[in-house]
Design a protein around this motif. Sequence first.
Motif, PDB file in Angstrom:
ATOM      1  N   GLY A  89       4.849  -7.386  -2.722  1.00 24.97           N
ATOM      2  CA  GLY A  89       5.163  -7.955  -1.255  1.00 24.97           C
ATOM      3  C   GLY A  89       3.921  -8.612  -0.689  1.00 24.97           C
ATOM      4  O   GLY A  89       4.353  -9.422  -0.013  1.00 24.97           O
ATOM      5  N   HIS A  90       2.980  -8.102  -0.793  1.00 23.71           N
ATOM      6  CA  HIS A  90       1.733  -9.076  -0.356  1.00 23.71           C
ATOM      7  C   HIS A  90       1.804 -10.121  -1.069  1.00 23.71           C
ATOM      8  O   HIS A  90       1.490 -11.306  -0.406  1.00 23.71           O
ATOM      9  N   TYR A  91       1.928 -10.630  -2.249  1.00 26.54           N
ATOM     10  CA  TYR A  91       2.134 -11.896  -2.923  1.00 26.54           C
ATOM     11  C   TYR A  91       2.999 -12.682  -2.125  1.00 26.54           C
ATOM     12  O   TYR A  91       2.794 -13.725  -2.071  1.00 26.54           O
ATOM     13  N   LEU A  92       4.237 -12.066  -2.052  1.00 26.16           N
ATOM     14  CA  LEU A  92       5.264 -12.704  -1.306  1.00 26.16           C
ATOM     15  C   LEU A  92       4.956 -13.317   0.033  1.00 26.16           C
ATOM     16  O   LEU A  92       5.109 -14.580   0.406  1.00 26.16           O
ATOM     17  N   GLU A  93       4.352 -12.403   0.825  1.00 28.14           N
ATOM     18  CA  GLU A  93       3.785 -12.806   2.169  1.00 28.14           C
ATOM     19  C   GLU A  93       2.747 -13.975   1.887  1.00 28.14           C
ATOM     20  O   GLU A  93       3.075 -14.997   2.828  1.00 28.14           O
ATOM     21  N   ASP A  94       1.841 -14.046   0.932  1.00 28.92           N
ATOM     22  CA  ASP A  94       0.885 -15.022   0.709  1.00 28.92           C
ATOM     23  C   ASP A  94       1.536 -16.232   0.458  1.00 28.92           C
ATOM     24  O   ASP A  94       1.066 -17.250   0.885  1.00 28.92           O
ATOM     25  N   VAL A  95       2.717 -15.912  -0.522  1.00 32.18           N
ATOM     26  CA  VAL A  95       3.163 -17.335  -0.688  1.00 32.18           C
ATOM     27  C   VAL A  95       3.813 -18.072   0.134  1.00 32.18           C
ATOM     28  O   VAL A  95       3.842 -19.372   0.609  1.00 32.18           O
ATOM     29  N   HIS A  96       4.722 -17.330   1.239  1.00 34.45           N
ATOM     30  CA  HIS A  96       5.191 -17.835   2.325  1.00 34.45           C
ATOM     31  C   HIS A  96       4.162 -18.462   3.372  1.00 34.45           C
ATOM     32  O   HIS A  96       4.597 -19.619   3.830  1.00 34.45           O
TER      33      HIS A  96
END
Length: 69
Positions: free
Chosen positions: A17-24
């Motif tokens: 989830g944190h990874y997806l937030e960072d990518v976003h």
Amino acid sequence: MAYLRDVWQSAKATSFGHYLEDVHEQEKASWRKQFQAKEAEMQTKLASCQKTMHQLENQQRSIRKELIQ
């Protein structure tokens, strides 16, 4: 059901989830940067076109004055 809840709330899921937030956030920043660059380019083109238009208007006035005389 408890297994799914455990998987959903696991450290791996949280990390993803944190990874997806960072990518976003990275994509959003990249998009904003590209948009601002395009906007600056368009402003430059607009200023150039306005300058050309004023020059042409001045030439037109000069030609009309010559024709009237």
